[in-house]
Design a protein around this motif. Sequence first.
Motif, PDB file in Angstrom:
ATOM      1  N   HIS A 256       3.003  24.516  39.467  1.00  0.00           N
ATOM      2  CA  HIS A 256       1.834  24.086  40.240  1.00  0.00           C
ATOM      3  C   HIS A 256       1.887  24.671  41.661  1.00  0.00           C
ATOM      4  O   HIS A 256       0.879  25.175  42.176  1.00  0.00           O
ATOM      5  CB  HIS A 256       1.782  22.558  40.301  1.00  0.00           C
ATOM      6  N   ASP A 257       3.072  24.620  42.277  1.00  0.00           N
ATOM      7  CA  ASP A 257       3.220  25.193  43.632  1.00  0.00           C
ATOM      8  C   ASP A 257       2.861  26.676  43.632  1.00  0.00           C
ATOM      9  O   ASP A 257       2.199  27.179  44.544  1.00  0.00           O
ATOM     10  CB  ASP A 257       4.684  25.122  44.089  1.00  0.00           C
TER      11      ASP A 257
ATOM     12  N   ALA B 208      -0.077  28.156  45.799  1.00  0.00           N
ATOM     13  CA  ALA B 208       0.223  29.121  46.879  1.00  0.00           C
ATOM     14  C   ALA B 208      -0.571  30.411  46.665  1.00  0.00           C
ATOM     15  O   ALA B 208      -1.126  30.978  47.612  1.00  0.00           O
ATOM     16  CB  ALA B 208       1.717  29.421  46.907  1.00  0.00           C
ATOM     17  N   GLN B 209      -0.662  30.841  45.416  1.00  0.00           N
ATOM     18  CA  GLN B 209      -1.379  32.108  45.178  1.00  0.00           C
ATOM     19  C   GLN B 209      -2.879  31.925  45.413  1.00  0.00           C
ATOM     20  O   GLN B 209      -3.553  32.825  45.902  1.00  0.00           O
ATOM     21  CB  GLN B 209      -1.042  32.629  43.792  1.00  0.00           C
ATOM     22  N   ARG B 210      -3.369  30.754  45.115  1.00  0.00           N
ATOM     23  CA  ARG B 210      -4.789  30.485  45.401  1.00  0.00           C
ATOM     24  C   ARG B 210      -5.032  30.546  46.918  1.00  0.00           C
ATOM     25  O   ARG B 210      -6.022  31.107  47.396  1.00  0.00           O
ATOM     26  CB  ARG B 210      -5.158  29.093  44.857  1.00  0.00           C
ATOM     27  N   HIS B 211      -4.100  29.968  47.665  1.00  0.00           N
ATOM     28  CA  HIS B 211      -4.215  30.027  49.127  1.00  0.00           C
ATOM     29  C   HIS B 211      -4.190  31.481  49.613  1.00  0.00           C
ATOM     30  O   HIS B 211      -4.948  31.863  50.505  1.00  0.00           O
ATOM     31  CB  HIS B 211      -3.067  29.262  49.787  1.00  0.00           C
ATOM     32  N   ILE B 212      -3.274  32.266  49.029  1.00  0.00           N
ATOM     33  CA  ILE B 212      -3.148  33.661  49.483  1.00  0.00           C
ATOM     34  C   ILE B 212      -4.476  34.395  49.288  1.00  0.00           C
ATOM     35  O   ILE B 212      -4.967  35.078  50.196  1.00  0.00           O
ATOM     36  CB  ILE B 212      -1.992  34.361  48.730  1.00  0.00           C
TER      37      ILE B 212
ATOM     38  N   ASN C 210      -1.555  36.613  54.484  1.00  0.00           N
ATOM     39  CA  ASN C 210      -0.696  35.751  53.655  1.00  0.00           C
ATOM     40  C   ASN C 210      -0.269  36.599  52.468  1.00  0.00           C
ATOM     41  O   ASN C 210      -1.080  37.344  51.916  1.00  0.00           O
ATOM     42  CB  ASN C 210      -1.466  34.503  53.186  1.00  0.00           C
ATOM     43  N   GLU C 211       0.990  36.544  52.095  1.00  0.00           N
ATOM     44  CA  GLU C 211       1.455  37.393  50.986  1.00  0.00           C
ATOM     45  C   GLU C 211       2.480  36.649  50.139  1.00  0.00           C
ATOM     46  O   GLU C 211       3.175  35.743  50.628  1.00  0.00           O
ATOM     47  CB  GLU C 211       2.051  38.701  51.529  1.00  0.00           C
TER      48      GLU C 211
ATOM     49  N   GLY D   1       7.462  32.329  47.305  1.00  0.00           N
ATOM     50  CA  GLY D   1       6.957  31.724  48.532  1.00  0.00           C
ATOM     51  C   GLY D   1       5.779  32.492  49.084  1.00  0.00           C
ATOM     52  O   GLY D   1       5.582  33.679  48.779  1.00  0.00           O
ATOM     53  N   ALA D   2       4.953  31.803  49.876  1.00  0.00           N
ATOM     54  CA  ALA D   2       3.809  32.437  50.538  1.00  0.00           C
ATOM     55  C   ALA D   2       4.203  32.655  51.998  1.00  0.00           C
ATOM     56  O   ALA D   2       4.583  31.699  52.686  1.00  0.00           O
ATOM     57  CB  ALA D   2       2.583  31.548  50.446  1.00  0.00           C
TER      58      ALA D   2
END
Length: 417
Positions: free
Chosen positions: A126-127, A131-135, A145-146, A173-174
Amino acid sequence: MQPFSAFNLFRRALGGHTSWQAQWRQPSLKSEYDVVIIGAGGHGLATAYYLAKEHGVRNVAVIERGWLGGGNTGRNTTIIRSNYLFDESAALYDHAVKLWEGLSQGINYNVMYSARGVLMLAHTVHDVQSAQRHIHANRLNGVDNEWLSPEECREFCPPLNIAKNIRYPVMGGALQRRGGTARHDAVAWGFARAADALGVDIIQNCEVTAIRRNAAGAVEAVETTKGTVRTKKVGVVTAGHTSVVMGMAGVRMPLESFPLQALVSEPVKPAFPCVVMSNTIHAYISQSDKGEMVIGAGTDVYPSYSQRGALHIAEHTLDAICELFPMFRRMRMLRNWGGIVDVTPDRSPILSKTPVPGLYVNCGWGTGGFKATPGSGNVFAHTIARDEPHPINAPFSLDRFRDGFLIDEAAAAAVAH
Ligand code: FAD
Ligand code: PYC
Protein backbone atom coordinates in the motif's frame (compact mmCIF):
# COMPACT_ATOMS: atom_id res chain seq x y z
CA MET A 1 38.94 44.72 14.95
CA GLN A 2 37.41 42.07 17.17
CA PRO A 3 39.60 39.14 18.19
CA PHE A 4 38.87 35.92 16.30
CA SER A 5 36.90 33.54 18.47
CA ALA A 6 33.98 31.18 18.17
CA PHE A 7 32.05 33.65 20.32
CA ASN A 8 32.64 36.51 17.93
CA LEU A 9 31.80 34.36 14.91
CA PHE A 10 28.53 33.58 16.65
CA ARG A 11 27.93 37.28 17.32
CA ARG A 12 28.61 38.08 13.69
CA ALA A 13 26.22 35.36 12.56
CA LEU A 14 23.59 37.10 14.68
CA GLY A 15 24.31 40.38 12.96
CA GLY A 16 26.74 41.73 15.54
CA HIS A 17 24.62 41.16 18.64
CA THR A 18 25.08 38.61 21.37
CA SER A 19 21.35 38.55 22.10
CA TRP A 20 18.68 38.27 19.47
CA GLN A 21 16.45 40.39 21.71
CA ALA A 22 18.86 43.27 21.21
CA GLN A 23 18.34 43.19 17.49
CA TRP A 24 15.12 45.11 17.38
CA ARG A 25 13.20 47.87 19.09
CA GLN A 26 11.22 47.02 22.22
CA PRO A 27 8.15 49.14 21.46
CA SER A 28 5.23 49.73 23.82
CA LEU A 29 1.79 48.71 22.70
CA LYS A 30 -0.02 51.62 21.03
CA SER A 31 -3.76 52.17 21.40
CA GLU A 32 -4.52 51.82 17.67
CA TYR A 33 -3.17 49.81 14.73
CA ASP A 34 -4.30 49.19 11.15
CA VAL A 35 -3.78 45.45 11.67
CA VAL A 36 -3.28 43.33 14.79
CA ILE A 37 -1.79 39.87 14.36
CA ILE A 38 -2.39 37.58 17.35
CA GLY A 39 0.48 35.10 17.79
CA ALA A 40 4.21 35.63 17.17
CA GLY A 41 5.02 32.22 15.76
CA GLY A 42 6.60 31.94 12.34
CA HIS A 43 3.29 32.34 10.52
CA GLY A 44 2.20 35.45 12.42
CA LEU A 45 5.61 37.10 12.06
CA ALA A 46 5.85 36.21 8.36
CA THR A 47 2.39 37.68 7.83
CA ALA A 48 3.44 40.95 9.47
CA TYR A 49 6.64 41.05 7.43
CA TYR A 50 4.85 40.57 4.10
CA LEU A 51 2.11 43.04 5.09
CA ALA A 52 4.80 45.68 5.57
CA LYS A 53 7.08 44.66 2.72
CA GLU A 54 4.65 43.79 -0.07
CA HIS A 55 1.52 45.75 0.83
CA GLY A 56 2.96 48.82 2.54
CA VAL A 57 0.86 48.12 5.68
CA ARG A 58 3.28 49.05 8.45
CA ASN A 59 1.10 50.16 11.32
CA VAL A 60 0.92 46.57 12.49
CA ALA A 61 1.25 44.94 15.92
CA VAL A 62 2.11 41.29 16.47
CA ILE A 63 0.87 40.40 19.95
CA GLU A 64 2.32 37.33 21.65
CA ARG A 65 1.33 36.00 25.04
CA GLY A 66 4.69 34.29 25.60
CA TRP A 67 7.93 34.79 23.70
CA LEU A 68 8.74 34.86 19.99
CA GLY A 69 8.62 31.42 18.46
CA GLY A 70 7.86 29.77 21.82
CA GLY A 71 4.89 27.88 20.36
CA ASN A 72 5.09 25.22 17.68
CA THR A 73 7.55 27.27 15.65
CA GLY A 74 10.30 26.59 18.19
CA ARG A 75 9.16 23.03 18.91
CA ASN A 76 9.01 21.34 15.53
CA THR A 77 11.35 19.01 13.70
CA THR A 78 11.88 21.54 10.88
CA ILE A 79 11.07 19.32 7.93
CA ILE A 80 10.38 21.19 4.70
CA ARG A 81 8.84 19.55 1.63
CA SER A 82 6.03 20.11 -0.85
CA ASN A 83 5.24 16.55 -1.98
CA TYR A 84 1.51 16.78 -1.18
CA LEU A 85 -1.05 14.89 -3.23
CA PHE A 86 -3.68 17.44 -4.22
CA ASP A 87 -3.14 20.29 -6.67
CA GLU A 88 -4.20 22.93 -4.15
CA SER A 89 -1.76 21.65 -1.53
CA ALA A 90 1.12 21.26 -3.97
CA ALA A 91 0.61 24.89 -5.04
CA LEU A 92 0.54 26.15 -1.43
CA TYR A 93 3.52 24.18 -0.14
CA ASP A 94 5.63 24.64 -3.26
CA HIS A 95 5.02 28.39 -3.08
CA ALA A 96 6.63 28.11 0.36
CA VAL A 97 9.56 25.98 -0.84
CA LYS A 98 10.33 28.57 -3.52
CA LEU A 99 10.32 31.29 -0.86
CA TRP A 100 12.55 29.19 1.45
CA GLU A 101 15.11 29.04 -1.33
CA GLY A 102 15.72 32.82 -1.19
CA LEU A 103 14.60 33.56 2.36
CA SER A 104 17.96 34.09 4.09
CA GLN A 105 18.89 36.69 1.49
CA GLY A 106 15.38 38.21 1.46
CA ILE A 107 15.24 38.88 5.21
CA ASN A 108 19.02 39.17 5.60
CA TYR A 109 19.09 36.51 8.33
CA ASN A 110 20.55 33.05 7.97
CA VAL A 111 17.67 30.63 8.50
CA MET A 112 19.99 27.75 7.59
CA TYR A 113 17.67 26.33 4.96
CA SER A 114 19.30 23.12 3.82
CA ALA A 115 17.81 21.25 0.85
CA ARG A 116 19.35 17.94 1.82
CA GLY A 117 16.46 15.82 0.51
CA VAL A 118 13.47 14.24 2.22
CA LEU A 119 13.13 10.50 1.76
CA MET A 120 9.74 8.99 2.62
CA LEU A 121 10.00 5.24 3.13
CA ALA A 122 7.54 2.61 1.92
CA HIS A 123 7.15 -0.54 4.01
CA THR A 124 4.06 -2.20 2.52
CA VAL A 125 2.52 -2.68 -0.92
CA HIS A 126 0.00 0.00 0.00
CA ASP A 127 2.84 2.41 0.87
CA VAL A 128 4.53 1.70 -2.47
CA GLN A 129 1.36 2.40 -4.43
CA SER A 130 0.54 5.51 -2.45
CA ALA A 131 4.10 6.88 -2.79
CA GLN A 132 4.11 6.28 -6.53
CA ARG A 133 0.74 7.98 -6.87
CA HIS A 134 2.19 10.98 -5.05
CA ILE A 135 5.23 10.99 -7.33
CA HIS A 136 3.07 11.11 -10.47
CA ALA A 137 0.73 13.74 -9.03
CA ASN A 138 3.66 15.87 -7.85
CA ARG A 139 5.41 15.77 -11.20
CA LEU A 140 2.25 16.86 -12.97
CA ASN A 141 2.33 19.87 -10.67
CA GLY A 142 5.99 20.62 -11.33
CA VAL A 143 7.02 19.38 -7.88
CA ASP A 144 10.12 17.17 -7.88
CA ASN A 145 9.70 13.65 -6.47
CA GLU A 146 11.31 10.38 -7.55
CA TRP A 147 11.14 6.69 -6.68
CA LEU A 148 14.19 4.94 -5.17
CA SER A 149 14.68 1.19 -4.83
CA PRO A 150 15.75 -0.10 -1.38
CA GLU A 151 19.39 -0.16 -2.54
CA GLU A 152 19.11 3.39 -3.87
CA CYS A 153 17.55 4.44 -0.55
CA ARG A 154 20.57 3.07 1.29
CA GLU A 155 22.94 4.74 -1.12
CA PHE A 156 21.19 8.04 -0.41
CA CYS A 157 21.09 7.38 3.35
CA PRO A 158 23.88 4.93 4.29
CA PRO A 159 22.77 4.31 7.94
CA LEU A 160 19.45 2.86 6.69
CA ASN A 161 18.86 -0.84 7.36
CA ILE A 162 17.37 -2.46 4.25
CA ALA A 163 17.54 -6.06 5.48
CA LYS A 164 14.48 -7.97 4.28
CA ASN A 165 13.83 -9.78 7.56
CA ILE A 166 13.15 -6.78 9.79
CA ARG A 167 9.73 -5.91 11.19
CA TYR A 168 9.22 -3.03 8.74
CA PRO A 169 11.29 -3.89 5.66
CA VAL A 170 12.08 -0.99 3.34
CA MET A 171 10.40 -1.60 -0.03
CA GLY A 172 11.63 1.67 -1.53
CA GLY A 173 11.12 5.35 -0.98
CA ALA A 174 9.95 8.63 -2.51
CA LEU A 175 12.67 11.27 -2.56
CA GLN A 176 12.07 15.00 -2.84
CA ARG A 177 15.53 16.43 -3.34
CA ARG A 178 14.42 20.05 -2.83
CA GLY A 179 13.03 19.10 0.59
CA GLY A 180 15.14 19.58 3.71
CA THR A 181 15.31 21.54 6.94
CA ALA A 182 15.83 25.06 8.31
CA ARG A 183 16.66 26.37 11.76
CA HIS A 184 13.24 26.98 13.29
CA ASP A 185 14.04 29.66 15.85
CA ALA A 186 16.11 31.58 13.30
CA VAL A 187 12.99 31.70 11.16
CA ALA A 188 11.06 33.41 13.96
CA TRP A 189 13.93 35.77 14.82
CA GLY A 190 14.66 36.57 11.18
CA PHE A 191 11.07 37.43 10.29
CA ALA A 192 10.77 39.39 13.55
CA ARG A 193 13.88 41.46 12.87
CA ALA A 194 12.90 42.13 9.27
CA ALA A 195 9.32 43.08 10.22
CA ASP A 196 10.56 45.30 13.05
CA ALA A 197 12.90 47.09 10.66
CA LEU A 198 9.86 47.93 8.51
CA GLY A 199 8.04 49.45 11.51
CA VAL A 200 6.00 46.51 12.82
CA ASP A 201 5.58 46.50 16.63
CA ILE A 202 6.26 43.10 18.17
CA ILE A 203 4.83 42.88 21.66
CA GLN A 204 5.77 39.86 23.79
CA ASN A 205 4.34 38.75 27.16
CA CYS A 206 0.97 40.19 26.18
CA GLU A 207 -2.06 37.94 25.96
CA VAL A 208 -5.13 38.77 23.91
CA THR A 209 -8.10 38.15 26.19
CA ALA A 210 -11.03 39.38 24.09
CA ILE A 211 -11.95 40.43 20.55
CA ARG A 212 -14.53 43.21 20.49
CA ARG A 213 -17.06 43.67 17.67
CA ASN A 214 -19.12 46.79 16.86
CA ALA A 215 -22.89 47.04 16.40
CA ALA A 216 -22.55 45.90 12.76
CA GLY A 217 -20.64 42.82 13.90
CA ALA A 218 -17.24 43.94 12.56
CA VAL A 219 -14.01 43.82 14.54
CA GLU A 220 -13.30 47.07 16.42
CA ALA A 221 -10.71 46.22 19.11
CA VAL A 222 -8.81 43.58 21.01
CA GLU A 223 -8.42 43.48 24.77
CA THR A 224 -4.98 42.46 26.01
CA THR A 225 -3.18 42.11 29.31
CA LYS A 226 -1.41 45.39 28.40
CA GLY A 227 -4.58 47.29 27.51
CA THR A 228 -7.15 47.83 24.76
CA VAL A 229 -6.07 48.20 21.13
CA ARG A 230 -8.44 49.63 18.53
CA THR A 231 -8.18 48.06 15.10
CA LYS A 232 -10.39 47.17 12.15
CA LYS A 233 -8.39 44.10 11.11
CA VAL A 234 -7.30 41.14 13.23
CA GLY A 235 -5.37 38.11 11.98
CA VAL A 236 -5.57 35.11 14.32
CA VAL A 237 -2.45 32.95 14.00
CA THR A 238 -2.47 31.03 17.27
CA ALA A 239 -1.82 27.40 16.37
CA GLY A 240 -3.19 24.95 18.93
CA HIS A 241 -5.37 27.63 20.58
CA THR A 242 -7.28 28.89 17.58
CA SER A 243 -10.65 27.64 18.81
CA VAL A 244 -10.16 29.56 22.06
CA VAL A 245 -9.14 32.81 20.37
CA MET A 246 -11.76 32.62 17.61
CA GLY A 247 -14.32 31.87 20.33
CA MET A 248 -13.57 35.38 21.67
CA ALA A 249 -15.19 36.72 18.48
CA GLY A 250 -18.01 34.20 18.62
CA VAL A 251 -16.72 32.01 15.76
CA ARG A 252 -16.80 28.24 16.25
CA MET A 253 -13.94 26.44 14.47
CA PRO A 254 -13.76 22.92 12.95
CA LEU A 255 -10.60 22.09 14.89
CA GLU A 256 -9.28 19.67 17.48
CA SER A 257 -6.04 20.21 19.44
CA PHE A 258 -3.54 17.44 20.15
CA PRO A 259 -0.05 17.22 21.65
CA LEU A 260 2.66 16.30 19.17
CA GLN A 261 6.10 15.52 20.50
CA ALA A 262 9.72 15.40 19.42
CA LEU A 263 13.06 14.57 21.01
CA VAL A 264 16.75 15.07 20.34
CA SER A 265 19.78 12.90 21.04
CA GLU A 266 23.14 13.87 22.43
CA PRO A 267 25.13 15.71 19.73
CA VAL A 268 27.41 13.64 17.51
CA LYS A 269 29.60 14.33 14.49
CA PRO A 270 27.83 14.53 11.09
CA ALA A 271 26.38 11.03 10.61
CA PHE A 272 23.08 11.48 8.85
CA PRO A 273 22.98 13.19 5.46
CA CYS A 274 19.28 13.74 4.78
CA VAL A 275 15.76 13.63 6.25
CA VAL A 276 14.03 10.26 6.49
CA MET A 277 10.34 9.87 7.25
CA SER A 278 8.12 6.84 7.62
CA ASN A 279 4.35 7.31 7.51
CA THR A 280 3.70 3.72 8.42
CA ILE A 281 5.72 3.50 11.59
CA HIS A 282 5.44 7.17 12.50
CA ALA A 283 9.07 8.06 12.78
CA TYR A 284 11.11 10.79 11.20
CA ILE A 285 14.70 11.82 11.70
CA SER A 286 17.37 14.28 10.59
CA GLN A 287 20.54 15.70 12.13
CA SER A 288 20.67 19.29 13.27
CA ASP A 289 23.65 21.54 12.64
CA LYS A 290 24.46 21.20 16.35
CA GLY A 291 24.82 17.44 15.79
CA GLU A 292 21.72 16.23 17.60
CA MET A 293 19.57 13.60 15.94
CA VAL A 294 16.17 15.29 15.70
CA ILE A 295 13.41 12.72 16.04
CA GLY A 296 9.68 13.26 15.78
CA ALA A 297 6.92 11.02 17.05
CA GLY A 298 3.21 10.71 16.35
CA THR A 299 0.39 12.79 17.80
CA ASP A 300 -1.24 11.72 21.05
CA VAL A 301 -4.50 9.84 20.74
CA TYR A 302 -6.50 12.15 23.01
CA PRO A 303 -7.16 15.86 22.43
CA SER A 304 -5.41 18.05 24.99
CA TYR A 305 -3.69 21.40 25.51
CA SER A 306 -0.70 19.81 27.23
CA GLN A 307 2.73 20.72 25.85
CA ARG A 308 4.09 17.22 26.35
CA GLY A 309 3.20 13.95 24.66
CA ALA A 310 2.53 10.47 26.06
CA LEU A 311 5.69 8.46 26.72
CA HIS A 312 4.46 5.29 25.04
CA ILE A 313 4.23 7.20 21.74
CA ALA A 314 7.86 8.29 21.97
CA GLU A 315 8.87 4.75 22.88
CA HIS A 316 7.14 3.36 19.78
CA THR A 317 8.99 5.90 17.63
CA LEU A 318 12.36 5.07 19.16
CA ASP A 319 11.70 1.35 18.54
CA ALA A 320 11.16 2.14 14.88
CA ILE A 321 14.24 4.39 14.66
CA CYS A 322 16.44 1.70 16.24
CA GLU A 323 15.18 -0.90 13.80
CA LEU A 324 15.67 1.31 10.74
CA PHE A 325 19.01 2.72 11.93
CA PRO A 326 20.68 0.11 14.17
CA MET A 327 23.77 2.29 14.62
CA PHE A 328 21.69 4.65 16.81
CA ARG A 329 20.71 1.93 19.31
CA ARG A 330 23.18 3.03 21.97
CA MET A 331 22.59 6.72 21.60
CA ARG A 332 21.31 8.72 24.58
CA MET A 333 18.34 11.01 24.26
CA LEU A 334 18.99 14.51 25.57
CA ARG A 335 15.54 16.08 25.89
CA ASN A 336 11.97 15.81 24.69
CA TRP A 337 9.05 18.22 24.49
CA GLY A 338 5.65 18.67 22.95
CA GLY A 339 3.67 21.28 21.07
CA ILE A 340 -0.07 21.65 20.55
CA VAL A 341 -1.22 21.28 16.98
CA ASP A 342 -4.70 22.06 15.71
CA VAL A 343 -6.16 19.69 13.21
CA THR A 344 -9.01 20.14 10.70
CA PRO A 345 -11.33 17.37 9.48
CA ASP A 346 -9.52 17.18 6.10
CA ARG A 347 -6.04 17.71 7.61
CA SER A 348 -5.48 20.78 5.44
CA PRO A 349 -5.00 24.28 6.83
CA ILE A 350 -7.46 27.15 6.97
CA LEU A 351 -6.21 30.50 5.57
CA SER A 352 -9.32 32.51 5.31
CA LYS A 353 -11.63 35.41 5.78
CA THR A 354 -14.31 34.64 8.37
CA PRO A 355 -18.00 35.49 8.80
CA VAL A 356 -16.86 38.43 10.98
CA PRO A 357 -15.81 41.46 8.90
CA GLY A 358 -12.18 42.32 9.63
CA LEU A 359 -11.38 38.95 11.20
CA TYR A 360 -9.02 36.57 9.38
CA VAL A 361 -7.75 33.18 10.46
CA ASN A 362 -4.63 31.13 9.71
CA CYS A 363 -4.66 27.73 11.44
CA GLY A 364 -5.22 23.99 11.13
CA TRP A 365 -1.68 23.21 9.99
CA GLY A 366 -1.72 20.18 12.23
CA THR A 367 1.60 18.40 12.24
CA GLY A 368 2.94 20.12 9.14
CA GLY A 369 2.92 23.92 9.13
CA PHE A 370 6.57 24.76 9.65
CA LYS A 371 7.39 24.02 6.02
CA ALA A 372 4.70 26.46 4.95
CA THR A 373 5.83 29.41 7.09
CA PRO A 374 6.98 31.88 4.40
CA GLY A 375 4.30 30.86 1.89
CA SER A 376 1.55 31.01 4.51
CA GLY A 377 2.62 34.46 5.71
CA ASN A 378 2.89 35.66 2.13
CA VAL A 379 -0.63 34.68 1.04
CA PHE A 380 -2.23 35.50 4.39
CA ALA A 381 -0.80 39.03 4.22
CA HIS A 382 -2.41 39.37 0.79
CA THR A 383 -5.74 38.14 2.22
CA ILE A 384 -5.67 40.70 5.04
CA ALA A 385 -4.37 43.63 3.01
CA ARG A 386 -6.87 43.19 0.15
CA ASP A 387 -9.70 41.63 2.08
CA GLU A 388 -9.75 38.80 -0.43
CA PRO A 389 -7.75 35.59 -0.65
CA HIS A 390 -4.70 35.13 -2.82
CA PRO A 391 -5.46 32.57 -5.56
CA ILE A 392 -3.18 30.07 -3.75
CA ASN A 393 -5.10 30.17 -0.47
CA ALA A 394 -8.59 30.64 -1.93
CA PRO A 395 -9.32 26.86 -1.72
CA PHE A 396 -8.26 26.81 1.95
CA SER A 397 -11.31 28.74 3.14
CA LEU A 398 -13.49 28.14 6.17
CA ASP A 399 -16.41 27.77 3.75
CA ARG A 400 -15.13 24.44 2.50
CA PHE A 401 -16.45 22.73 5.61
CA ARG A 402 -19.92 23.99 4.71
CA ASP A 403 -19.70 23.48 0.92
CA GLY A 404 -17.88 20.14 1.05
CA PHE A 405 -14.93 21.14 -1.17
CA LEU A 406 -12.45 19.43 1.14
CA ILE A 407 -8.74 19.00 0.38
CA ASP A 408 -8.32 15.64 2.02
CA GLU A 409 -4.62 15.23 2.69
CA ALA A 410 -5.18 12.97 5.71
CA ALA A 411 -3.55 9.96 4.12
CA ALA A 412 -0.73 12.06 2.73
CA ALA A 413 0.45 13.45 6.06
CA ALA A 414 3.60 12.03 7.47
CA VAL A 415 2.67 11.24 11.04
CA ALA A 416 0.01 9.50 13.10
CA HIS A 417 -3.24 11.38 13.51
P1 FAD B 1 3.01 28.86 16.77
O1 FAD B 1 4.44 28.87 16.45
O2 FAD B 1 2.46 27.84 17.65
O3 FAD B 1 2.59 30.31 17.16
C1 FAD B 1 1.32 30.64 17.71
C2 FAD B 1 1.56 31.63 18.83
O4 FAD B 1 0.30 32.13 19.27
C3 FAD B 1 2.23 31.01 20.04
O5 FAD B 1 3.51 31.61 20.22
C4 FAD B 1 1.26 31.30 21.18
O6 FAD B 1 1.92 31.62 22.38
C5 FAD B 1 0.48 32.48 20.63
N1 FAD B 1 -0.84 32.65 21.25
C6 FAD B 1 -1.78 31.71 21.49
N2 FAD B 1 -2.86 32.28 22.11
C7 FAD B 1 -2.57 33.60 22.24
C8 FAD B 1 -3.27 34.71 22.81
N3 FAD B 1 -4.50 34.59 23.36
N4 FAD B 1 -2.68 35.95 22.78
C9 FAD B 1 -1.43 36.11 22.23
N5 FAD B 1 -0.73 35.08 21.70
C10 FAD B 1 -1.29 33.85 21.70
N6 FAD B 1 5.72 21.16 10.64
C11 FAD B 1 6.50 20.90 9.55
O7 FAD B 1 6.25 21.43 8.47
N7 FAD B 1 7.58 20.07 9.62
C12 FAD B 1 7.89 19.42 10.78
O8 FAD B 1 8.89 18.69 10.82
C13 FAD B 1 7.07 19.62 11.91
N8 FAD B 1 7.33 18.97 13.05
C14 FAD B 1 6.61 19.23 14.17
C15 FAD B 1 6.98 18.62 15.37
C16 FAD B 1 6.35 18.95 16.55
C17 FAD B 1 6.76 18.27 17.82
C18 FAD B 1 5.30 19.93 16.54
C19 FAD B 1 4.61 20.33 17.81
C20 FAD B 1 4.89 20.53 15.34
C21 FAD B 1 5.55 20.19 14.14
N9 FAD B 1 5.24 20.79 12.92
C22 FAD B 1 5.99 20.54 11.80
C23 FAD B 1 4.11 21.74 12.85
C24 FAD B 1 4.59 23.19 12.94
O9 FAD B 1 5.45 23.34 14.03
C25 FAD B 1 3.42 24.16 13.07
O10 FAD B 1 2.43 23.87 12.10
C26 FAD B 1 3.87 25.60 12.86
O11 FAD B 1 5.06 25.86 13.56
C27 FAD B 1 2.78 26.55 13.29
O12 FAD B 1 3.31 27.85 13.33
P2 FAD B 1 2.43 29.05 13.86
O13 FAD B 1 3.23 30.27 13.70
O14 FAD B 1 1.09 28.98 13.21
O15 FAD B 1 2.15 28.67 15.37
O1 PYC C 1 4.88 17.57 7.76
O2 PYC C 1 6.81 16.84 7.12
C1 PYC C 1 5.97 17.03 7.98
C2 PYC C 1 6.23 16.63 9.35
C3 PYC C 1 7.29 15.95 9.79
C4 PYC C 1 7.13 15.83 11.12
C5 PYC C 1 5.99 16.42 11.49
N1 PYC C 1 5.45 16.92 10.38
